[in-house]
Design a protein around this motif. Structure first.
Motif, PDB file in Angstrom:
ATOM      1  N   GLY A  97       0.808  -1.216   0.000  1.00 35.26           N
ATOM      2  CA  GLY A  97       0.000   0.000   0.000  1.00 35.26           C
ATOM      3  C   GLY A  97       0.837   1.260   0.000  1.00 35.26           C
ATOM      4  O   GLY A  97       0.323   2.342  -0.315  1.00 35.26           O
ATOM      5  N   GLY A  98       2.099   1.146   0.341  1.00 35.33           N
ATOM      6  CA  GLY A  98       3.013   2.281   0.286  1.00 35.33           C
ATOM      7  C   GLY A  98       3.158   2.993   1.614  1.00 35.33           C
ATOM      8  O   GLY A  98       2.204   3.105   2.394  1.00 35.33           O
ATOM      9  N   ALA A  99       4.390   3.461   1.891  1.00 34.19           N
ATOM     10  CA  ALA A  99       4.711   4.258   3.081  1.00 34.19           C
ATOM     11  C   ALA A  99       4.358   3.526   4.372  1.00 34.19           C
ATOM     12  O   ALA A  99       3.970   4.147   5.359  1.00 34.19           O
ATOM     13  N   MET A 100       4.506   2.208   4.364  1.00 38.59           N
ATOM     14  CA  MET A 100       4.288   1.412   5.571  1.00 38.59           C
ATOM     15  C   MET A 100       5.529   0.584   5.837  1.00 38.59           C
ATOM     16  O   MET A 100       6.082  -0.032   4.925  1.00 38.59           O
ATOM     17  N   HIS A 101       5.971   0.577   7.090  1.00 38.77           N
ATOM     18  CA  HIS A 101       7.167  -0.179   7.447  1.00 38.77           C
ATOM     19  C   HIS A 101       6.882  -1.683   7.401  1.00 38.77           C
ATOM     20  O   HIS A 101       5.850  -2.161   7.888  1.00 38.77           O
ATOM     21  N   GLY A 102       7.833  -2.436   6.832  1.00 41.32           N
ATOM     22  CA  GLY A 102       7.631  -3.856   6.605  1.00 41.32           C
ATOM     23  C   GLY A 102       7.533  -4.681   7.866  1.00 41.32           C
ATOM     24  O   GLY A 102       6.791  -5.665   7.915  1.00 41.32           O
ATOM     25  N   ASP A 103       8.302  -4.316   8.921  1.00 36.42           N
ATOM     26  CA  ASP A 103       8.221  -5.099  10.151  1.00 36.42           C
ATOM     27  C   ASP A 103       6.859  -4.937  10.809  1.00 36.42           C
ATOM     28  O   ASP A 103       6.300  -5.895  11.356  1.00 36.42           O
ATOM     29  N   ILE A 104       6.289  -3.721  10.725  1.00 36.77           N
ATOM     30  CA  ILE A 104       4.941  -3.501  11.259  1.00 36.77           C
ATOM     31  C   ILE A 104       3.933  -4.331  10.461  1.00 36.77           C
ATOM     32  O   ILE A 104       3.024  -4.963  11.026  1.00 36.77           O
ATOM     33  N   ALA A 105       4.082  -4.333   9.135  1.00 36.10           N
ATOM     34  CA  ALA A 105       3.164  -5.113   8.292  1.00 36.10           C
ATOM     35  C   ALA A 105       3.211  -6.592   8.645  1.00 36.10           C
ATOM     36  O   ALA A 105       2.170  -7.270   8.710  1.00 36.10           O
ATOM     37  N   LEU A 106       4.421  -7.117   8.891  1.00 34.83           N
ATOM     38  CA  LEU A 106       4.546  -8.532   9.216  1.00 34.83           C
ATOM     39  C   LEU A 106       3.898  -8.849  10.555  1.00 34.83           C
ATOM     40  O   LEU A 106       3.207  -9.874  10.691  1.00 34.83           O
TER      41      LEU A 106
END
Length: 696
Positions: A97-106
Motif C-alpha cells: 500500500g506504500g509508506a508502511m514499514h515492513g516489520d509492522i506489516a509482518l
C-alpha cells in the motif's frame, strides 16, 4: 461485580503552585475506551499485570463504539480452504500500500488470526460455516478473501465484549477524565520517557483545583483514537475528539500525517455510505440551500448511462476517494462532483433510495441492461434484480435500513443528505514493532498509532487495534515491570507541566454574562481545515491555512472566552485540535515542497498537472507520478515558549507557544524475510531475546 478495585497506592491530595491536585499511582495507565484500549487492559490483566487504570473522558464516546458502515469489515489472514494465504503474503499486501514499514506489516499479519480468534472467544459473533471455517469476502486493496464482518456494528460488538472483559477483571476505571498533558523526563540515551498523565476530572471542576488530577505510572498505553475533531466535514462521531496534539506536544514522533481516508457519508447521522448503500445504485440529487431546484447532477458530467451507473455501483467496493480512480470515468468522479456541488456551489446533496437514476429508469424499474458486467452480475448473484434501490437494499442488507431508522431517518420515506467526509487517519503517532514510541514507556495504539500507509485494505484498521494493543501489553509485561517512581520524584517531574496548564487556565476569560465562543471558534478552524486540507488540496491554500493556525495557537487562549469553568474540557479539546491541525497541515506542506503528486485519498490541484478534469467552468489539474511510496514522513512538534514581547505582560503571559514543526523523510523498513529454525526461535523465546530492541 467490582468495577473499581484498589490500585497499589491510595489516592493522595497534594498542593502544587497553591492548587490542590489528586495523585493516583499505578503501574500502567491505559487511555481510551475503544477496541484498542480495552484489549490492552484485558491483555495486561491476562498476562498478570493487574495494577492498571483505564482512563477515559467517556466510556461511550469513542469511535469504535459509534461508527461503522453497511457491513463493517475486520481484516485478517484468510482461513478459507479456497484461499492460499500466509503471514508473509498478507504482510506484502499491507506493505504494498506504500509508506508502511515492513516489520509492522509482518506483525499485523502474523498476529491477525490470534487477535481475531480472541474476539471470537469472548463472544464477538463472526460467522462461520458448517465446517467451522470463518469464510470471508474480498475487500478493497486485497487479493484474497480476508474480510469478515458482524454487520454494520462490528467495532461496537468488539468494544462491548472487550469492555465486559475489563469490567469482569475489576480493572480500575476512571471515567470522565480528560487527558490534558503527558509528563516526561529524560530517559536513557537522552530519549524522553513518559512517567505520568495530567487530566481534568470533569466531575470535580471548581475554581480551586480545576479538577486537575495526576497519574504517576511506569507505562502509558495511549488509545485515544485519531485526531477526530480537526475537520468540519467528518464521519467521526461528534463525541470523539482524539488527543494526538497532546502527545505531539510531549515530544512523540508522528508519521504519515498526510494520509487520511475520505468518502461519502451521511451528515445528519454520521455514517459511511459504502458497500450495499452504493451497490443498489441509488439516485443522487442536489438542491439549493432551501431544498428546491432539484437536479440529478451526475448526469451533467457523465454523457452515457452505463459509466454513471457503474461509477455509483463501484463506490461500494471503492468507497474511499482515490485520486487514481478519477481517470476513465472512475468511481471517484462521484466524490469530486459532490465536492463541486457542496463546497464550490454551496448546494446540498442527497441520496434517494426510493427511485432509480433518471437515465436508467423505465416506469419505476431499473433497466439492468444498461449496467456494466460487474454490477449486473453482482445484483444477479444477490437475487436483487428488483425495481427500486430500496427494494434491492431490503433484499441484500435490511440491517442497513434498520440502522438509519433507529436514528430517526427512514430511507423508505426521505432523502439522505450526504457529503464527502474525513473518516480515518492512516498515519498517526509513530512506534516500533512493539508499538513503543520514541518517548519510552509510551505506546500509541489503535488509530492514534496510525501504522497504516497510503492505501490499506478495508478493515485492516480494526485488525491494527487488536494487534498493536496486544503487542504493547506483551512488551510491558516482559520488559517494563519496574514499579513507578516515588510520589515526590514524580511531582518534581510534573511541576513544569502543571504550572503551564495553570497559567493557561488563569488567562482564560470566564464571564457568565457573555455567551461562550468556544464552539464557534472550533467550528471556524474545522471549516478552514476541510476547505484546504481535506481530499482536494491546493498548494497556496495549505500554506495560507497553516499560517493562520500558527497565529491562532500563538494567541491561545486570548481568542476564547467561556461562561463557566465546566467548559474547560472544551477549551483543552480545541487546544489539542489546533496542535494536531498544525502538524497535519505542516506535513502536507512538506509533501508539497518535495513536489509530491496526488496519491491515496487526496488530489493535489496544481497548474502543471498532467491529468485534467473540467466541469461547468471548473478545472482540476493533477499528476500521479511522484508519490514517494517508498518513504515515510516523520514529524516532530516543539512548542517553544513565547519570546519577550513589547506588548503588555498580560498579553505575553497569555500566548501559549510558537509551534515549530520539523520533518524527516526516511526509507520504509523492508519486510523481514529470513530463514527460521524452531529450536533457535524457542531458545530466544525462553530467554526473552525476542524483546531485544536490536531485533526491531
Amino acid at each position: 461485580m467490582n468495577l473499581k478495585q484498589e490500585m497499589s497506592h491510595s489516592p493522595q491530595t497534594v498542593i502544587l503552585h497553591q492548587h490542590p491536585l489528586t495523585v493516583h499511582t499505578c503501574h500502567t495507565v491505559v487511555v481510551g475506551s475503544g477496541a484498542a484500549s480495552l484489549n490492552a487492559a484485558d491483555t495486561l490483566h491476562r498476562m498478570g499485570q493487574t495494577d492498571i487504570a483505564l482512563v477515559t473522558d467517556g466510556m461511550n464516546r469513542g469511535t469504535s463504539r459509534n461508527t461503522g458502515s453497511d457491513k463493517q469489515t475486520y481484516y485478517k489472514q484468510s482461513t478459507s480452504f479456497t484461499d492460499a494465504d500466509s503471514p508473509l503474503k498478507m504482510a506484502r499486501t499491507l506493505f504494498n500500500g506504500g509508506a508502511m514499514h515492513g516489520d509492522i506489516a509482518l506483525v499485523e499479519a502474523a498476529l491477525s488470526l490470534k487477535s481475531f480468534y480472541n474476539l471470537v472467544g469472548i463472544g464477538v459473533p463472526f460467522p462461520h460455516d458448517t465446517y467451522g471455517q470463518y469464510v470471508g469476502y474480498q475487500t478493497d486493496h486485497d487479493e484474497n478473501s480476508r474480510a469478515s464482518s458482524v454487520g454494520p456494528l462490528t467495532s461496537r460488538y468488539m468494544t462491548e465484549k472487550l469492555e465486559a472483559q475489563v469490567r469482569r477483571n475489576g480493572t480500575s476505571l476512571f471515567d470522565r477524565h480528560l487527558v490534558i498533558g503527558i509528563i516526561t523526563t529524560p530517559g536513557e540515551n537522552g530519549d524522553p520517557a513518559a512517567t505520568g498523565l495530567l487530566t481534568i476530572n470533569m466531575e470535580a471542576i471548581d475554581d480551586t483545583g480545576y479538577g486537575l488530577t495526576l497519574f504517576n505510572c511506569r507505562n502509558i498505553i495511549y488509545g485515544t483514537g485519531g485526531p477526530a475533531s480537526i475537520y468540519h466535514r467528518s464521519v467521526f462521531p461528534k463525541s470523539q475528539a482524539g488527543a494526538t496534539g497532546i502527545a505531539l506536544e510531549a515530544g512523540a514522533k508522528a508519521h504519515n500525517l498526510t494520509e487520511w481516508q475520505y468518502g461519502i457519508a451521511s451528515t445528519k447521522f454520521r455514517w459511511n455510505l459504502s458497500g450495499t448503500y452504493q451497490q443498489v445504485i441509488p439516485r443522487y440529487v442536489s438542491t439549493n440551500a432551501n431544498g428546491g431546484d432539484e437536479t440529478e447532477f451526475l448526469e451533467d458530467f457523465f454523457q452515457e448511462p452505463t459509466p454513471l451507473l457503474d461509477a455509483i455501483f463501484l463506490k461500494g467496493y471503492q468507497w474511499p476517494f482515490d485520486s487514481r480512480k478519477l481517470l476513465e470515468n472512475g468511481s471517484s468522479l462521484v466524490d469530486l462532483l459532490i465536492y463541486i456541488e457542496t463546497q464550490v456551489k454551496g448546494r446540498r446533496v442527497f441520496m434517494d433510495f426510493r427511485r432509480n437514476p433518471r437515465c436508467a429508469d423505465e416506469q419505476g424499474t431499473l433497466n439492468f441492461d444498461l449496467l456494466g458486467e460487474t454490477a449486473r452480475q453482482y445484483l444477479t448473484n444477490s437475487q436483487a434484480l428488483l425495481p427500486t434501490p430500496i427494494e434491492r437494499l431490503k433484499k441484500m442488507n435490511p440491517l442497513a435500513i434498520d440502522l438509519y431508522r433507529t436514528h430517526g431517518i427512514d430511507l423508505e420515506q426521505e432523502y439522505l443528505e450526504i457529503d464527502v467526509c474525513a473518516q480515518h487517519q492512516n498515519g498517526g503517532l509513530a512506534g516500533n514493532h512493539w508499538w513503543e514510541s520514541n518517548v519510552k514507556h509510551f505506546f500509541p495504539v489503535g488509530e492514534a498509532s496510525g501504522t497504516l500507509g497510503i492505501y490499506r485494505p478495508g478493515g485492516s484498521a480494526l485488525n491494527a487495534t487488536q494487534v498493536g494493543s496486544y503487542r504493547a501489553a506483551e512488551y510491558i509485561c516482559h520488559r517494563y515491570t519496574q514499579p513507578p517512581t516515588t510520589t515526590d520524584t514524580f511531582l518534581a517531574q510534573a511541576e513544569h507541566l502543571v504550572q503551564h496548564r495553570l497559567k493557561l487556565l488563569k488567562n482564560l476569560v470566564v464571564n457568565p454574562e457573555q455567551p461562550s465562543n468556544v464552539l464557534a471558534f472550533q467550528q471556524e478552524l474545522q471549516r478552514l481545515m476541510s476547505r484546504s486540507g481535506a481530499f482536494i488540496r491546493s498548494r497556496p491554500a495549505l500554506a495560507e491555512t497553516l499560517h493562520r493556525f500558527q497565529d491562532e495557537l500563538a494567541r491561545f487562549p486570548n481568542q476564547i472566552h467561556i461562561c463557566h469553568l465546566k467548559e474547560l474540557p472544551a477549551v483543552f479539546r480545541v487546544y489539542d485540535m489546533l496542535i494536531a491541525q498544525i502538524a497535519c497541515l505542516s506535513a502536507m506542506v512538506a509533501y508539497d515542497e518535495r513536489q509530491g503528486d496526488s496519491r491515496g485519498s487526496y488530489l493535489i490541484d496544481h497548474e502543471e498537472g498532467t491529468h485534467r478534469i473540467s466541469h461547468q467552468g471548473m478545472h482540476f489539474a493533477f499528476s500521479l507520478d511522484r508519490d514517494f511510496r517508498d518513504q515515510v514522513c516523520e514529524t516532530f512538534v516543539k512548542l517553544d515558549p513565547p519570546a519577550d514581547s513589547p506588548d503588555t505582560k498580560q498579553t505575553t503571559d497569555a500566548a501559549v507557544a510558537a509551534a515549530k514543526v520539523t520533518h524527516q523523510w526516511v526509507k520504509v523498513r523492508p519486510i523481514p524475510e529470513y530463514t527460521t529454525w524452531f529450536e533457535n526461535v524457542w531458545a530466544d523465546f525462553r530467554d526473552q531475546k525476542i524483546f531485544d530492541e536490536k531485533r526491531g
